[in-house]
Design an enzyme around this catalytic site. Structure first.
Site, PDB file in Angstrom:
ATOM      1  N   CYS A 127       0.863  -1.187   0.000  1.00  0.00           N
ATOM      2  CA  CYS A 127       0.000   0.000   0.000  1.00  0.00           C
ATOM      3  C   CYS A 127       0.896   1.233   0.000  1.00  0.00           C
ATOM      4  CB  CYS A 127      -0.967  -0.018   1.183  1.00  0.00           C
ATOM      5  SG  CYS A 127      -0.186   0.037   2.801  1.00  0.00           S
ATOM      6  N   ASP A 166      -8.176   3.788   1.183  1.00  0.00           N
ATOM      7  CA  ASP A 166      -7.240   4.243   2.203  1.00  0.00           C
ATOM      8  C   ASP A 166      -8.022   4.733   3.432  1.00  0.00           C
ATOM      9  OD1 ASP A 166      -5.380   5.579   3.698  1.00  0.00           O
ATOM     10  OD2 ASP A 166      -4.576   6.754   2.034  1.00  0.00           O
ATOM     11  N   CYS A 200      -1.290   0.742   7.404  1.00  0.00           N
ATOM     12  CA  CYS A 200      -2.715   0.386   7.570  1.00  0.00           C
ATOM     13  C   CYS A 200      -3.092  -0.854   6.748  1.00  0.00           C
ATOM     14  CB  CYS A 200      -3.626   1.550   7.175  1.00  0.00           C
ATOM     15  SG  CYS A 200      -3.471   3.003   8.247  1.00  0.00           S
ATOM     16  N   ARG A 201      -3.258  -0.671   5.437  1.00  0.00           N
ATOM     17  CA  ARG A 201      -3.820  -1.735   4.619  1.00  0.00           C
ATOM     18  C   ARG A 201      -2.896  -2.936   4.418  1.00  0.00           C
ATOM     19  NH1 ARG A 201      -5.215   2.190  -0.158  1.00  0.00           N
ATOM     20  NH2 ARG A 201      -3.297   3.059   0.729  1.00  0.00           N
ATOM     21  N   SER A 202      -1.651  -2.694   3.994  1.00  0.00           N
ATOM     22  CA  SER A 202      -0.807  -3.863   3.699  1.00  0.00           C
ATOM     23  C   SER A 202      -0.372  -4.644   4.943  1.00  0.00           C
ATOM     24  CB  SER A 202       0.369  -3.509   2.783  1.00  0.00           C
ATOM     25  OG  SER A 202       1.216  -2.554   3.336  1.00  0.00           O
ATOM     26  N   ASN A 254       2.350   1.477   4.283  1.00  0.00           N
ATOM     27  CA  ASN A 254       2.672   0.214   4.969  1.00  0.00           C
ATOM     28  C   ASN A 254       2.431   0.317   6.482  1.00  0.00           C
ATOM     29  OD1 ASN A 254       5.604  -1.946   5.446  1.00  0.00           O
ATOM     30  ND2 ASN A 254       3.485  -2.538   5.111  1.00  0.00           N
TER      31      ASN A 254
END
Ligand code: 4NP
Length: 158
Positions: free
Chosen positions: A9, A127, A14-16, A12
């Protein structure tokens, strides 16, 4: 040969890191942890060295995911060779990765996480950084769903 999967993401944090933890959880549930190497990275170095965002961590832990990863930027000199599947969270991530590819073989490893969605009809993982708690829950919902599809895809591909 281990299947090597890298989730990417922007930050690095939150999402990934969540994708990494959710996918590790799934593979662990299947009893196949030893057959996979799973990591995450960011297209930026804005948060390099930091743990996952505290809001993301607290939403994740409620579902049993412990976000242990430390933010690092994607390394085009190494990561294209070190991984078989490089999975972007949104279009910007995808385009940034495409721009860092060295050749056509690298691009063949590139995927969008939502390409593997089974139930949800999103074409990117939004996001959550500047939004409220619904955004973090949505990230986890999308990742849990797409992880199932990604797992099946990898198993089918052999
Ligand atoms: P991520 O979320 O890409 O899911 O880790 C973000 C983290 C940080 C920023 C943006 C998105 N930021 O602008 O610092």
């Amino acid at each position: 040969m281990k299947k090597r999967v890298l989730f990417v993401c922007l930050g690095n944090i939150c999402r990934s890191p969540s994708a990494e933890a959710v996918f590790k959880g799934l593979v662990n549930k299947k009893g196949e942890s030893k057959d996979f190497f799973i990591d995450s990275a960011g297209t930026s170095d804005y948060h390099e060295g930091e743990p996952a965002d505290e809001r993301m961590q607290s939403h994740a832990i409620k579902r049993g995911y412990n976000l242990t990863s430390v933010s690092r930027p994607f390394n085009p000199e190494k990561d294209w060779d070190d991984f078989d599947y490089i999975v972007a969270m949104d279009r910007d991530n995808y385009r940034d990765l495409e721009n860092m590819a060295r050749n056509k073989e690298d691009i063949k490893k590139l995927y969008m996480m939502t390409d593997f969605s089974k139930k949800f009809n999103y074409n990117f993982v939004p996001d959550p950084y500047y939004g409220g708690s619904e955004g973090f829950e949505l990230v986890l919902d999308l990742l849990e769903d797409a992880s199932e599809g990604l797992y099946e895809f990898i198993k089918q591909k052999g």
